[in-house]
Motif scaffolding. Structure first.
Motif: not given
Length: 173
Positions: A60-84
Motif C-alpha cells: 500500500y502507499e499513502i501520499v500526504d502533503e502538509r505545509n508544502g512537504k510531501t510524505n510517503k507512507i508505504t507498507g505491505v499487508y502481511q496477514e489479513l484475517e477479517a475481521p479479527n
C-alpha cells in the motif's frame, strides 16, 4: 569511560482501545482506502493519494502533503484475517529503507456485547548513534516510544470519531 552501544534496539508500543463499534467496521478502517484516508497517517484535507489492495502480500502507499512537504507512507499487508487480525509493515522510504511492523487484533470484549477491543502493537527498530552512551540511547528510545504512542493515540481518537459517525449512518438505513 562511557560505554557505547553496538547494536540498534527494538521499541514495542502496545495500545488498547475499547469502542462501541462493531469489529467489521474497525477492520474496514484498516483495509478500505476511503476510510483509511480519513485517519491513518493522513486526513481528508492533506491526503493526496492512497493506493491499496487489501490482500496479503500486497503493498500500500499513502501520499500526504502538509505545509508544502510531501510524505510517503508505504507498507505491505502481511496477514489479513477479517475481521479479527491485521499484520502490516509501515515505512517512510524518504527517511529510511527499514519498515516497522503493526499488529492489530479486534474482538468483542465479551460475546454478545456491543464493546469491541482493539489491541494495537507497533514494533520499530530505533537506530543508535555510536557517540551515544547507553543512558543516552535509553533516553532516545523512551522519547521515541512516548512521542510515537502519543501520535497513534491521537489517530485512534480520530478513528473512533469517524467510525462512530459511520456506524450511526449504517444504523439509520
Amino acid at each position: 569511560m562511557a560505554r557505547y552501544n553496538i547494536e540498534n534496539d527494538v521499541v514495542v508500543i502496545s495500545l488498547e482501545r475499547l469502542m462501541r463499534i462493531n469489529p467489521e467496521l474497525i477492520y474496514q478502517a484498516w483495509t478500505d482506502a476511503d476510510v483509511m484516508r480519513r485517519w491513518f497517517m493522513t486526513s481528508n484535507r492533506s491526503n493526496k493519494s492512497i493506493d491499496l489492495i487489501p490482500e496479503e502480500g500486497r503493498r500500500y502507499e499513502i501520499v500526504d502533503e502538509r505545509n508544502g512537504k510531501t510524505n510517503k507512507i508505504t507498507g505491505v499487508y502481511q496477514e489479513l484475517e477479517a475481521p479479527n487480525r491485521i499484520v502490516m509493515t509501515i515505512g517512510m522510504p524518504e527517511l529510511s529503507d527499514k519498515e516497522d511492523t503493526i499488529e492489530v487484533e479486534i474482538f468483542e470484549r465479551e460475546p454478545g456485547s456491543d464493546i469491541t477491543q482493539m489491541n494495537f502493537q507497533y514494533t520499530a527498530v530505533v537506530p543508535k548513534e555510536r557517540r551515544w552512551t547507553t543512558l543516552e540511547y535509553k533516553q532516545q528510545k523512551k522519547e521515541y516510544h512516548d512521542s510515537t504512542a502519543h501520535g497513534f493515540e491521537n489517530m485512534f481518537v480520530k478513528l473512533q470519531d469517524i467510525l462512530t459517525e459511520m456506524q450511526k449512518e449504517q444504523e439509520e438505513f
